[in-house]
Design an enzyme around this catalytic site. Structure first.
Site, PDB file in Angstrom:
ATOM      1  N   HIS A 247       0.868  -1.221  -0.034  1.00  0.00           N
ATOM      2  CA  HIS A 247       0.027   0.036   0.014  1.00  0.00           C
ATOM      3  C   HIS A 247       0.675   1.221  -0.057  1.00  0.00           C
ATOM      4  CE1 HIS A 247       0.986  -0.063   4.254  1.00  0.00           C
ATOM      5  NE2 HIS A 247       0.791   1.227   4.376  1.00  0.00           N
TER       6      HIS A 247
HETATM    7  C1  UD1 Z   1      -1.810   5.661   6.152  1.00  0.00           C
HETATM    8  C2  UD1 Z   1      -0.733   5.818   6.789  1.00  0.00           C
HETATM    9  C3  UD1 Z   1       0.130   4.700   6.665  1.00  0.00           C
HETATM   10  C4  UD1 Z   1      -0.444   3.526   7.081  1.00  0.00           C
HETATM   11  C5  UD1 Z   1      -1.719   3.470   6.225  1.00  0.00           C
HETATM   12  C6  UD1 Z   1      -2.459   2.283   6.731  1.00  0.00           C
HETATM   13  C7  UD1 Z   1      -0.113   8.389   6.606  1.00  0.00           C
HETATM   14  C8  UD1 Z   1       0.780   9.523   6.021  1.00  0.00           C
HETATM   15  N1  UD1 Z   1      -0.266   7.058   6.002  1.00  0.00           N
HETATM   16  O1  UD1 Z   1      -1.792   5.650   4.570  1.00  0.00           O
HETATM   17  O2  UD1 Z   1       1.622   5.058   7.254  1.00  0.00           O
HETATM   18  O3  UD1 Z   1       0.619   2.529   6.847  1.00  0.00           O
HETATM   19  O4  UD1 Z   1      -2.520   4.471   6.352  1.00  0.00           O
HETATM   20  O5  UD1 Z   1      -3.602   1.776   5.675  1.00  0.00           O
HETATM   21  O6  UD1 Z   1      -0.784   8.686   7.544  1.00  0.00           O
HETATM   22  N2  UD1 Z   1      -9.214   5.403   1.347  1.00  0.00           N
HETATM   23  C9  UD1 Z   1     -10.329   4.909   1.355  1.00  0.00           C
HETATM   24  N3  UD1 Z   1     -11.125   4.510   2.651  1.00  0.00           N
HETATM   25  C10 UD1 Z   1     -10.456   4.798   3.766  1.00  0.00           C
HETATM   26  C11 UD1 Z   1      -9.041   5.343   3.862  1.00  0.00           C
HETATM   27  C12 UD1 Z   1      -8.509   5.618   2.747  1.00  0.00           C
HETATM   28  O7  UD1 Z   1     -10.760   4.831   0.122  1.00  0.00           O
HETATM   29  O8  UD1 Z   1     -11.191   4.456   4.769  1.00  0.00           O
HETATM   30  C13 UD1 Z   1      -8.503   5.998   0.373  1.00  0.00           C
HETATM   31  C14 UD1 Z   1      -8.786   7.233  -0.266  1.00  0.00           C
HETATM   32  O9  UD1 Z   1      -8.559   7.349  -1.618  1.00  0.00           O
HETATM   33  C15 UD1 Z   1      -7.250   7.957   0.380  1.00  0.00           C
HETATM   34  C16 UD1 Z   1      -6.300   6.978   0.223  1.00  0.00           C
HETATM   35  O10 UD1 Z   1      -7.063   5.579   0.518  1.00  0.00           O
HETATM   36  O11 UD1 Z   1      -6.823   8.999  -0.364  1.00  0.00           O
HETATM   37  C17 UD1 Z   1      -4.863   6.801   1.074  1.00  0.00           C
HETATM   38  O12 UD1 Z   1      -5.606   7.051   2.516  1.00  0.00           O
HETATM   39  P1  UD1 Z   1      -4.664   7.768   3.328  1.00  0.00           P
HETATM   40  O13 UD1 Z   1      -5.130   7.875   5.078  1.00  0.00           O
HETATM   41  O14 UD1 Z   1      -4.159   9.237   3.033  1.00  0.00           O
HETATM   42  O15 UD1 Z   1      -3.353   7.176   3.704  1.00  0.00           O
HETATM   43  P2  UD1 Z   1      -2.809   5.489   3.494  1.00  0.00           P
HETATM   44  O16 UD1 Z   1      -2.210   5.302   2.221  1.00  0.00           O
HETATM   45  O17 UD1 Z   1      -4.088   4.571   3.991  1.00  0.00           O
END
Ligand code: UD1
Length: 446
Positions: A247
């Protein structure tokens, strides 16, 4: 006669993203245990003022999908959040700023004594930063900031988490460390030793607590990874399989790197099924890049599980993100785990499952030194070589110091002692949650 409850300590814990939930759950359980023991120890002594801990759980809403957040609350017996900030997704700046704005209001309203932040996600930094600058009164009083999982360093500042870790550590008042390297890193950065406590790993507290319960998961059956018993009385057995998670933006946002990693799995996926629970970010990239695992238009779907067709990628079984217990069960029974996650390197260390980390570095060196982890980089050949070596290794593991299921108890013990020392001389009321010799330790500087 009822005892008086007086000047209770108020602890506010922040969670936001998936890896936070299993780190916070044991802390809440340890608070409940502390309160229960305190009330039992002082029952029938109305002359004593009993100072229980009041807990407030704040969810920033960084992760919001049922599969990324909601299911973890039921799996981990977490109470529903008292406050949900609903911050959601966005760029790093937008997400961090949104959490900060909303969290400041909560802090001013609730005025906790301690704010506990866990791990290294944007929610961790946002809430630590707000707490470090808040002022409750003209004297400038503010909560104590406690960082759980402090001191880890990948020494790679292109990782957003590395920036979050460094900044959070440097505004924190209490730094709870999971492994020796964390102590050393904080010492090297000049952080005062009296702030640092080597307590162990609350993520491992959760793992040890829920390992047995995870055995009741039916995920192996759902994924057809169980060989049915024959008529001759032979018991059901688990099929040989591997588990994959990817991820990190640095791995999945760049098409070439993502392809290199997948190509590194070719031999593995022809040898055994590779279960791949797909993070929302990764799912989006698979669609954008037109990769053929089956998550695109041609997917065949069975019970929410999509499968590819046509070549060795048939061996890669894509699933939606899984709940905590299902994933724990899969990690435990896998022949091998391939991952770019931080926490999974630690969990496989304790489960004894060989792990190949598809990154150039790790902030958790103890998983390589005494665990089952190896760092493979992201090039196809190095991944293939690491997988071959790891499949050949014995399922043996060491247990890093203090990864014994009692980290959260040590943390609460430290917070309580500090609070009582600060507020009064009623130390006699502090229950001895852990024997003195087990209390958190921080070695003297060299
Ligand atoms: C975040 C953490 C990372 C952790 C990971 C676990 C930061 C900088 N990164 O990364 O350290 O390893 O979580 O998953 O805080 N999205 C959904 N549904 C959700 C959440 C996210 O669809 O419930 C999608 C959205 O399009 C979003 C993308 O996933 O833009 C990334 O989510 P985000 O919270 O920005 O970072 P992660 O890559 O999940």
């Amino acid at each position: 006669m009822q005892q008086a409850e007086a000047c209770e300590m108020k602890i506010l814990t922040v969670v936001g993203a998936r890896p936070n939930f299993m780190k916070a759950a044991p802390i809440i359980a340890a608070i409940n245990e502390h309160n229960g023991r305190l009330l039992a120890d002082t029952a029938g002594r109305p002359e004593l003022q009993v100072e229980t801990i009041r807990h407030i759980l704040v969810h920033t809403g960084q992760h919001y999908d049922e599969l990324m957040s909601g299911s973890f609350f039921s799996d981990l017996n977490l109470p529903m959040p008292d406050i949900h900030l609903g911050a959601g997704s966005g760029s790093h700046a937008v997400q961090t700023a949104e959490i900060m704005k909303r969290f400041e209001e909560v802090l001013l309203g609730k005025k906790p004594d301690v704010v506990v932040v866990v791990g290294d996600v944007n929610s961790t930094l946002a809430c630590a930063l707000v707490t470090s600058k808040i002022c409750f009164d003209p004297d400038g009083s503010r909560p104590v900031i406690a960082h759980v999982e402090a001191g880890l360093r990948s020494f790679d500042r292109s990782m957003p988490e590395e920036v979050n870790r460094i900044l959070t550590d440097h505004v924190s008042d209490l730094l709870f460390v999971t492994e020796e390297s964390g102590l050393q890193n904080l010492r090297n950065e000049g952080i005062s030793l009296d702030k640092i406590h080597f307590v162990g790993n609350t993520m491992i507290d959760s793992l040890l607590n829920f390992k047995e319960k995870a055995e009741a998961s039916t995920i192996l059956e759902k994924l057809a990874l169980v060989r049915q018993a024959g008529k001759n009385g032979v018991a059901n057995s688990v099929t040989r399989y591997a588990l994959l998670t990817l991820h990190r933006p640095s791995n999945v946002d760049n098409q070439d790197i993502f392809l290199n990693i997948i190509a590194g799995l070719e031999e593995l996926a022809t040898d055994c099924p590779v279960v791949f629970p797909v993070h929302p970010r990764t799912r989006r990239r698979i669609r954008e890049f037109g990769f053929e695992f089956g998550l695109g238009g041609s997917a065949r779907k069975h019970n929410g599980i999509a499968q590819g067709s046509g070549n060795w990628r048939d061996g890669i079984i894509l699933t939606d993100p899984l709940g905590y217990l299902d994933f724990l069960c899969l990690m435990k029974h896998a022949s091998l785990v391939v991952t770019d996650s931080g926490g999974i390197q630690e969990e496989t260390t304790i489960l004894g499952t060989p792990c190949v980390t598809v990154r150039e570095n790790t902030e958790r060196p103890v998983t390589v030194e005494s665990g089952t982890n190896t760092i493979a980089g992201t090039k196809t050949d190095t991944i293939k070589g690491a997988i071959r070596r790891q499949l050949g290794r014995k399922r043996e593991n060491g247990v890093p110091k203090n990864w014994d299921g009692r980290a959260a108890v040590r943390i609460i013990d430290t917070l309580v002692r500090r609070h009582y020392e600060k507020t009064s001389s009623r130390l006699a009321l502090v229950p001895h949650a852990v024997p003195l010799e087990d209390r958190c330790s921080c070695p003297e500087p060299n």
